[in-house]
Design a protein around this motif. Structure first.
Motif, PDB file in Angstrom:
ATOM      1  N   ALA A   1      17.221  55.055  -8.838  1.00 21.52           N
ATOM      2  CA  ALA A   1      16.138  55.520  -9.788  1.00 21.52           C
ATOM      3  C   ALA A   1      16.061  54.719 -11.157  1.00 21.52           C
ATOM      4  CB  ALA A   1      16.256  56.887 -10.236  1.00 21.52           C
ATOM      5  N   GLU A   2      17.099  53.929 -11.580  1.00 26.34           N
ATOM      6  CA  GLU A   2      17.340  53.243 -12.698  1.00 26.34           C
ATOM      7  C   GLU A   2      17.128  51.844 -12.310  1.00 26.34           C
ATOM      8  OE1 GLU A   2      16.442  53.884 -15.825  1.00 26.34           O
ATOM      9  OE2 GLU A   2      16.934  56.157 -15.672  1.00 26.34           O
ATOM     10  N   LEU A   3      15.813  51.338 -12.041  1.00 25.30           N
ATOM     11  CA  LEU A   3      15.626  49.843 -11.644  1.00 25.30           C
ATOM     12  C   LEU A   3      14.353  49.524 -12.510  1.00 25.30           C
ATOM     13  CD1 LEU A   3      15.824  47.983  -9.211  1.00 25.30           C
ATOM     14  CD2 LEU A   3      13.628  48.962  -8.127  1.00 25.30           C
ATOM     15  N   TYR A   4      14.651  48.332 -13.007  1.00 32.51           N
ATOM     16  CA  TYR A   4      13.920  47.258 -13.793  1.00 32.51           C
ATOM     17  C   TYR A   4      13.633  46.042 -12.977  1.00 32.51           C
ATOM     18  CZ  TYR A   4      15.803  50.844 -16.795  1.00 32.51           C
ATOM     19  OH  TYR A   4      16.366  52.188 -17.329  1.00 32.51           O
ATOM     20  N   ILE A   5      12.238  46.243 -12.435  1.00 33.98           N
ATOM     21  CA  ILE A   5      12.104  45.242 -11.327  1.00 33.98           C
ATOM     22  C   ILE A   5      10.906  44.502 -11.780  1.00 33.98           C
ATOM     23  CG2 ILE A   5      10.857  46.938 -10.096  1.00 33.98           C
ATOM     24  CD1 ILE A   5      11.659  45.427  -7.476  1.00 33.98           C
TER      25      ILE A   5
END
Length: 783
Positions: free
Chosen positions: A589-593
């Motif tokens: 859920a914590e994705l920095y893409i």
């Protein structure tokens, strides 16, 4: 047996209460957010879309939070399965709330407090006996979306099913790392963490170190949060720090280091002056009107310009690759930095050991609390192993420090480390039994290091490995030899992925997962290597390299057995390009893409343009594509402005993920979930069909985009070079010379023109300047 939690009431709509409601919304759980007035409750909900960092995965999650007040809506409490109290840290206020709420609760409700310092027995003294069984403490860390830690504390009367429900819900639904704490002052993380901060302030004053020197030595270089010590204090709030420290002092009558929690004079002075840190724009640091950052003089309380920090100990630590080695290098350095770091570290290690079994029965909960609550990469006992237990204890004894008898007894028994490995299990030294014990395993937590130690390593290269996960599933693990935190994609990573695909093709495995347990999935390609080829004029070599990248991503896409990617944290540039062609993605859920290549003066070169177009087409559901221009325009804006999605939910909206991709709240469960998904889709798997029917806007669409670029340029929003990059990007996304309203292009054509555009931009001196700046400063250059 655990019970189901489908609706929650949060009592207290302050910053913490509102954010707890927000994180429940992130998990899809509706909540009632109560406060003494409707205005306060509504302001709490409104804050969810304005606070930074953002409490919500996406703004519309706020619709799951209903503002309520006690006078008009208290009967609604009978609707909820869990009441989470998060009002002010005053026992009289909490008791008033408890008395008012209990007549309206269903008998099966769970009641918890988010207190960080009030004893559980004091909290429950006004509750009916039946509700004492339903009560416990759930101590979340702020901000609750981002902090992995959830400390759970049970009382004498707490029922097992209540406690088990909160363990299960906290871990699986809210994605938290559960730490089992005891009802002691400040529990585990704050007890040790604030002790360490107080020790740091006092030692810095004793040794004459500045605020910026301390933060240089206690930050990322030793596996701690980037905000280190004093900047962390400013972020938390100096009044909050002092409150927690005062609790440690007031309730620490039997604490051998109680005096450490006395508020230092400099902290008292800053609080007295209203300099409370970030929220008052002045604390240990102050930003001036001209945006210069000043630091406070720890003796006088006056602000001064920061000095450049240079220490041999820092240099030695920075040169190491692994966190444990960095800490050891700093601790054993003989310069001022080393002596300072050793003094703080040794006091913290001794203090941590003295807290077992007072605050926890084992060292595992202590280590996890510090990693998940304070952002340490290694916990105190893991650090002790890293610096050498025997060697460090001998030094402590030589310096007259009082080493806990439990540690001396451990060494006498022949045990020289706190942790060990036995096959696929980690072992630890148990102070209670005075013996080595196997750490409890969790089915959904796959530790790749332990998998390898148990003989499941298939092949290892410099920056990646193949690991057998069992059940016919292979795993590609990234572990960059140069940057193990950011995991840039280099040649050895490509070789390992290629070999993994070979093994799929030969039928040795039924599917492959691509992920690891590191800090970040991948921050992109090895741009230092790209710059080196540019500077040497090795254009054929660079063209070959880009082609190899592209071919491998296509091979992933059309593999006869599925590849499942499991990205998390940073997944930028080439990281996105390698998860894009996978058969499925299981994202944290914590994705920095994001496709951020324009920041270094180029466009995506390993298929990123094609991936984003295909994703947007699939997410739109319009596979026939009557009017493709809006999709191409969205891709143009996303790549052109280097848009980074700040959650997996947002990534689906932007197009970096498919709507059908899986999102997991608990990052510890990501690889296990990816493995299960790989097993599921391997059954009867059919690769996607090669697209030779892509309708793109061609020249007409390109003219509209270039006109927009000229407008941005005229307004000063972009530079000449930005305009050139944007023009190349528009050319690729609109399908080059072959696309148009009545024409179709295929995947390979888009890859070919993408590669040509990348090479032409890489040859530009201004692009090379951007790459150099990024390597040196870690941020984009606007030129």
């Amino acid at each position: 047996m655990t019970q189901k939690i489908e609706k929650v009431a949060i009592l207290g709509a302050g910053v913490m209460g509102a954010q707890l409601a927000g994180h429940l919304a992130n998990a899809g759980i509706p909540s009632l957010l109560f406060d003494i007035s409707q205005e306060l409750a509504e302001n709490g909900v409104k804050s969810l879309t304005s606070l930074k960092p953002a409490p919500l995965f996406k703004p519309k999650n706020a619709s799951l939070v209903t503002p309520c007040n006690y006078d008009e809506h208290i009967e609604k409490l009978q609707e909820v399965d869990w009441v989470l109290e998060a009002v002010a840290e005053r026992l009289d206020i909490k008791h008033t709330v408890y008395r008012n709420m209990t007549p309206h609760l269903r008998p099966s409700v769970i009641i918890t407090s988010n207190t960080s310092g009030i004893p559980l027995s004091d909290l429950t003294s006004v509750l009916p006996e039946s509700f004492k069984k339903r009560f416990m403490i759930t101590h979340f860390f702020n901000p609750p979306r981002y902090m992995h830690l959830l400390e759970l504390v049970r009382g004498q009367d707490t029922a097992d099913d209540v406690y088990d429900t909160m363990v299960d819900f906290g871990e699986k639904v809210l994605g938290k790392g559960i730490v089992h704490a005891k009802d002691t002052p400040n529990f585990i993380a704050n007890r040790i963490g604030v002790f360490g901060m107080m020790a740091t302030i006092r030692t810095a004053q004793n040794m004459g170190l500045t605020v910026e020197e301390v933060d240089k030595l206690t930050g990322t270089v030793v596996g701690r949060a980037k905000s280190a010590t004093f900047r962390t204090a400013d972020i938390v709030g100096l009044d909050t720090l002092a409150h927690v420290a005062q609790t440690g002092y007031d309730r620490g009558e039997n604490d051998e280091a109680r005096e450490m929690f006395q508020i230092p004079d400099i902290l008292s002075l800053l609080i007295k002056d209203g300099r409370l840190g970030q929220k008052s724009k002045a604390g240990f640091y102050q930003k001036t009107k001209d945006k210069k950052i000043l630091s406070v003089n720890l003796e006088t309380g006056e602000y001064q310009e920061q000095k450049r920090v240079r220490f041999d100990g820092f240099r030695l630590a920075k040169d190491r690759q692994q966190t444990g080695d960095k800490i050891a290098a700093m601790a054993w350095s003989e310069d001022k930095a080393g002596k300072f770091f050793w003094e703080v570290l040794s006091q913290t290690l001794i203090y941590s050991a003295n807290r077992v079994p007072e605050i926890s029965d084992d060292i595992i909960n202590v280590d996890n609390a510090m990693k998940w609550g304070f952002g340490w990469e290694l916990g105190p006992f893991e650090i002790w192993d890293a610096i050498g237990v025997e060697r460090s204890i001998n030094r402590m004894l030589d310096e007259g420090k009082k080493v806990p008898q439990s540690i001396l007894d451990m060494l006498k028994s022949g045990q020289t480390s706190f942790y060990g490995v036995d096959g696929e299990n980690r072992t630890y030294f148990d102070f209670l039994s005075k013996s080595t014990t196997t750490e409890p395993s969790h089915e959904k937590n796959i530790n790749l290091t332990l998998r390898k130690s148990a003989g499941n390593l298939v092949k290892r290269s410099w920056s990646a490995s193949l690991i057998d996960l069992g059940d016919g599933i292979l795993n590609v693990e990234f572990h960059s030899i140069l940057q193990p935190t950011l995991n840039p994609i280099d040649g050895s990573v490509l070789d390992i992925i290629s070999e993994g695909l070979d093994r799929l093709d030969s039928g040795q495995y039924q599917a492959m997962v691509m992920s690891h347990n590191g800090m970040h999935f991948s921050a992109g390609a090895n741009i230092a290597g790209i710059l080196s080829m540019c500077e040497a004029g090795q254009w054929e070599k660079l063209e070959t390299t880009i082609r190899v990248f592209q071919d491998l991503t296509q091979r992933i896409r059309f593999s006869k057995s599925p590849v499942v990617a499991a990205p998390f944290n940073l997944c930028l540039g080439g990281g996105f390009e390698f998860i894009g062609p996978a058969a499925h993605r299981v994202a944290s859920a914590e994705l920095y893409i994001g496709a951020v290549e324009v920041g270094i003066g180029v466009i995506p070169g390993a298929g990123g343009n094609l991936r984003l177009l295909l994703n947007l087409m699939e997410n739109s559901g319009k596979t026939g594509m009557i009017n493709v221009f809006p999709i191409v325009q969205k891709a143009f804006e996303t790549i052109g402005f280097a848009k980074v999605a700040t959650s997996a939910d947002e990534a689906k909206f932007v197009g970096y993920l498919l709507k059908t991709d899986t999102v997991v709240m608990n990052n510890d469960h990501r690889i296990w979930t990816a493995k299960q998904k790989a097993i599921e889709i391997a059954e009867g798997y059919t690769p996607p069909t090669y697209r030779d029917d892509l309708k793109l806007p061609g020249t007409g669409g390109r003219l509209a985009m270039t006109a927009a670029l000229k407008g941005f340029k005229a307004k000063g929003v972009i530079s000449d070079h930005d305009e050139k990059i944007g023009g190349k990007l528009a050319y690729v996304l609109t399908g080059g010379e072959k696309a148009g309203l009545t024409k179709k292009v295929d995947e390979q054509y888009l890859l070919d023109i993408e590669r040509e555009a990348f090479l032409s931009l890489a040859a530009e001196p201004l692009s090379q300047d951007r790459i150099r700046f990024m390597l040196k400063k870690g941020k984009p250059l606007r030129n």
